[in-house]
Write an enzyme that holds these catalytic residues in place. Structure first.
Site, PDB file in Angstrom:
ATOM      1  N   ASP A   1     -19.110 -26.902  50.833  1.00  0.00           N
ATOM      2  CA  ASP A   1     -18.882 -27.034  49.279  1.00  0.00           C
ATOM      3  C   ASP A   1     -17.598 -27.149  48.548  1.00  0.00           C
ATOM      4  OD1 ASP A   1     -19.923 -26.371  46.538  1.00  0.00           O
ATOM      5  OD2 ASP A   1     -18.780 -24.440  46.705  1.00  0.00           O
TER       6      ASP A   1
ATOM      7  N   ALA B   1     -15.961 -26.129  44.856  1.00  0.00           N
ATOM      8  CA  ALA B   1     -15.161 -24.385  44.084  1.00  0.00           C
ATOM      9  C   ALA B   1     -15.739 -23.568  44.125  1.00  0.00           C
ATOM     10  CB  ALA B   1     -15.500 -24.434  42.917  1.00  0.00           C
TER      11      ALA B   1
ATOM     12  N   ALA C   1     -23.482 -16.805  32.815  1.00  0.00           N
ATOM     13  CA  ALA C   1     -23.134 -18.154  34.065  1.00  0.00           C
ATOM     14  C   ALA C   1     -22.629 -18.859  35.082  1.00  0.00           C
ATOM     15  CB  ALA C   1     -21.925 -18.394  33.228  1.00  0.00           C
TER      16      ALA C   1
ATOM     17  N   MET D   1     -25.168 -20.478  39.478  1.00  0.00           N
ATOM     18  CA  MET D   1     -23.789 -21.520  39.830  1.00  0.00           C
ATOM     19  C   MET D   1     -24.696 -22.107  41.820  1.00  0.00           C
ATOM     20  SD  MET D   1     -21.104 -22.062  39.016  1.00  0.00           S
ATOM     21  CE  MET D   1     -20.257 -20.702  38.373  1.00  0.00           C
TER      22      MET D   1
ATOM     23  N   LYS E   1     -24.276 -29.292  37.113  1.00  0.00           N
ATOM     24  CA  LYS E   1     -24.246 -28.780  36.019  1.00  0.00           C
ATOM     25  C   LYS E   1     -24.535 -28.550  34.620  1.00  0.00           C
ATOM     26  CE  LYS E   1     -20.873 -27.332  38.519  1.00  0.00           C
ATOM     27  NZ  LYS E   1     -20.808 -25.799  39.601  1.00  0.00           N
TER      28      LYS E   1
ATOM     29  N   HIS F   1     -27.472 -26.661  35.236  1.00  0.00           N
ATOM     30  CA  HIS F   1     -27.044 -25.248  35.362  1.00  0.00           C
ATOM     31  C   HIS F   1     -26.918 -25.312  33.780  1.00  0.00           C
ATOM     32  CE1 HIS F   1     -23.465 -22.837  37.124  1.00  0.00           C
ATOM     33  NE2 HIS F   1     -24.205 -22.173  35.872  1.00  0.00           N
TER      34      HIS F   1
ATOM     35  N   ARG G   1     -28.255 -30.121  44.342  1.00  0.00           N
ATOM     36  CA  ARG G   1     -29.205 -28.329  44.869  1.00  0.00           C
ATOM     37  C   ARG G   1     -30.248 -28.267  43.549  1.00  0.00           C
ATOM     38  NH1 ARG G   1     -22.983 -26.520  45.163  1.00  0.00           N
ATOM     39  NH2 ARG G   1     -22.590 -28.107  47.170  1.00  0.00           N
TER      40      ARG G   1
ATOM     41  N   ASP H   1     -20.675 -20.864  48.644  1.00  0.00           N
ATOM     42  CA  ASP H   1     -20.868 -19.268  48.503  1.00  0.00           C
ATOM     43  C   ASP H   1     -21.576 -19.432  47.461  1.00  0.00           C
ATOM     44  OD1 ASP H   1     -19.435 -21.751  46.270  1.00  0.00           O
ATOM     45  OD2 ASP H   1     -18.587 -20.181  45.598  1.00  0.00           O
TER      46      ASP H   1
END
Ligand SMILES: *Cc1c(COP(=O)(O)O)cnc(C)c1O
Length: 609
Positions: A8, A10, A41, A45, A49, A52, A146, A172
């Site tokens: 991944d 970030a 937020a 994750m 986006k 998200h 994802r 992460d």
């Protein structure tokens, strides 16, 4: 061996703490009048986006319109693109870890929740610091991000992989782990620098040891629940993970077991175990009943019932002897191998009244000797023997022995462990009283379940016979039949599901005639091939079963033979004869004539050497 690692971005390889998206989403929702928390937020994750943005919108105290969502997303994109260069710090250990992977010939893949436009900023900034993967894909290039596995699939395509178990996904967030699991590759969660930890390097530095422990334990718990295969602190531990996975891949390399049993089973049989069931659940009980009914139909009829028993085949043999032959009946055991001897050990341990006739292990039981015995002794109540003696592969004359014993009015019970479902056994026609077998022989199921097929009348008359509580077949019969399919004690649910599927596979192949034909062919290719190499079977062809064969070891060294064959994907059995050095090869299980041909060619190399 592992061929690719898919990182991944970030929070995993850049942007310690995954800060850019957090700031972006807080600003975005502020622009449409909502103050969101950092936790809100971060919660989704890892996913694309826009998804998200919608996920955060769903957490707001009041519903918002599609227009507001798109507006928030527009502001998010704007903020990210303006700020992103400040958030491209490559994480500690990334450059070294990637260099080590490259040295091992492992491809460096990547995917992300960022869009391609955002990645156009991130990629050169990371490259300037020494990190540049071989491949990168963003969710806008596939139908969905994802937790869908499509970005991983694109990585697999790029590296030309067939098996997703040759790839590791490193991330992460829970979304990374879920994506990796959906792709069926290995998954690794990284703790430090992660969005899941949600702290900058400076924030981590000022935590007390206790706080740090608590925070990292929470991250570990989240990855664990998501099903991560490995959880590491940082990428300096990645080499260790690769080594461990490579060991597992090697240990679990597909191989053909010629050692019945356990034996080679189909992937679909093992797959059938993946659902958890309860012993007392109605659906599960129905499956249990169907398994018993189908087993009964293979060799018997409605006068018989199949009683499943937890444990390997010997458990069923012991239960059959001790529950179904009344204690006052003297048993005559006909013994020409280790499994016959095992019945003697059971009788001995249970203080049974018995006698044994022993025969040469390379010969079948001698019917005329048994006839003389039965004519001269009238105190015998039951005759028990093994049908196919797996010790050598000798096949005993089942029909003749049963007819003979029945003419003398004896109860007859058979250990048909390695022949049931591959040899026609007319249980009602021969009037056999009981027969023991197991899941992991010719039914090609998994080890852990055995069964006795017995006359219902015999089972019903067996109350109180059992000296053992756990092996009490009468009690077990009550639960499984009167109780509607309920095992008395914890049932090996997953093994039973596998057996259910194995029986379906048996029917699909064409039942007994087809399975028998395949085993006969396997056996022919094997014996003929080895014979041509000067490796001889010790049993005369007319007494030899098509289940397992014993061969003279001759000049071959068993340990070397074993390891050479294992390296080529075959596992064999040592011999059990004390009279001469031998080895054994079973040809039952998910093995085919082609496998036997390959095996013979490996033998040819060994012999020539
Ligand atoms: C496999 C087998 C058994 C059962 O042995 P376990 O080790 O208990 O599985 C019993 N009899 C014969 C003839 C067998 O082949």
């Amino acid at each position: 061996m592992i061929k690719a690692v898919i990182f991944d971005w970030a929070g995993t390889t850049v942007d310690y703490g995954c800060m850019a998206p957090v700031k972006g989403f807080i600003d975005a929702f502020k622009s449409i009048g909502f103050q969101i928390t950092e936790e809100m937020a971060r919660e989704p994750m890892g996913i694309a986006k826009l998804d998200h943005t919608r996920a955060i919108a769903a957490m707001l105290p009041e519903p918002i319109t599609e227009r507001q969502i798109l507006e928030a997303y527009r502001v998010f994109e704007e903020t990210i693109l303006a700020d992103i260069k400040q958030y491209c710090d490559v994480l500690p250990h990334v450059v070294d870890a990637v260099a080590s992977l490259r040295q091992q010939g492992i491809g460096i893949g990547s995917d992300t929740g960022y869009t391609s436009v955002m990645m156009d900023e991130v990629l050169p900034a990371a490259a300037k610091q020494g990190y540049f993967p071989d491949f990168c894909i963003a969710p806008d290039k596939v139908p969905a991000g994802r937790p869908y596995p499509y970005m991983i699939w694109q990585n697999l395509v790029h590296f030309g992989l067939i098996d997703p178990r040759q790839a590791i996904k490193v991330g992460d967030t829970v979304a990374d782990i879920t994506e990796g699991r959906n792709a069926n590759c290995w998954t690794v969660g990284v703790i430090f620098g992660s969005s899941e930890l949600g702290l900058t390097k400076d924030q981590v530095a000022v935590l007390t040891a206790d706080e740090l422990l608590q925070r990292t334990a929470a991250v570990r718990a989240a990855y664990y629940q998501a099903g991560a295969d490995y959880i590491i602190n940082d990428l300096s531990e990645l080499d260790g993970v690769i080594a461990a996975v490579n060991v597992l891949l090697d240990q679990n390399a597909p191989r053909k077991l010629l050692t019945p049993g356990p034996l080679t089973t189909k992937a679909s049989v093992k797959h059938a175990m993946l659902t958890d069931h309860c012993t007392w659940d109605d659906d599960y009980k129905a499956i249990t009943r169907s398994v018993m009914d189908d087993i009964t139909k293979i060799s018997a009829n409605d006068d018989y019932a199949t009683v499943l028993l937890q444990g390997s085949g010997s458990y069923a043999v012991e239960a059959m002897i001790n529950c179904l032959v009344p204690a006052e009946d003297k048993i005559l055991f006909l013994v020409n191998g280790e499994y016959g001897k095992r019945m003697l050990s059971i009788a001995q341990a249970s203080n049974r009244n018995f006698e044994a006739m022993s025969f040469d292990m390379t010969e079948p039981v001698d019917v005329s000797a048994v006839e003389k015995k039965l004519e001269s002794c009238d105190d015998i109540g039951a005759v028990l023997f093994v049908h196919c003696e797996t010790t050598t592969g000798v096949l005993n004359p089942l029909a003749e022995l049963v007819k003979l014993a029945k003419e003398h009015d004896k109860t007859v019970m058979v250990d048909a462990m390695s022949s049931f479902a591959a040899y026609e056994i007319d249980v009602p026609g021969l009037d056999i009283d009981a027969l023991a077998a197991s899941s992991n022989k010719c039914l090609e199921g998994l080890p852990g379940l055995s069964f006795v097929i017995a006359k219902k009348a015999v089972l019903e008359a067996s109350e109180g016979n059992s000296p053992s509580h756990s092996l009490d077949l009468f009690d077990q019969y009550q639960g499984l039949y009167a109780g509607g399919g309920k095992f008395r004690f914890t049932s090996p649910t997953n093994v039973l599901l596998a057996l259910r599927h194995a029986i379906d596979e048996y029917a699909k192949e064409g039942g007994l005639p087809a399975r028998k034909a395949r085993y006969i062919k396997n056996h022919e290719v094997l014996v003929d091939g080895l014979e041509a190499l000067g490796i001889h079977s010790i049993v005369a062809p007319e007494h030899q079963s098509y289940i397992i064969s014993t061969f003279e070891l001759g000049d071959l060294d068993f340990a070397r033979l074993y390891s050479t064959l294992k390296a080529k994907g075959f596992v064999i059995y040592p011999g059990k004869l004390t009279s001469q050095p031998t080895f054994r090869l079973g040809n039952i299980g998910d093995v085919y004539p082609d496998d036997m041909t390959r095996l013979v060619s490996v033998f040819a190399k060994v012999v020539r050497r």
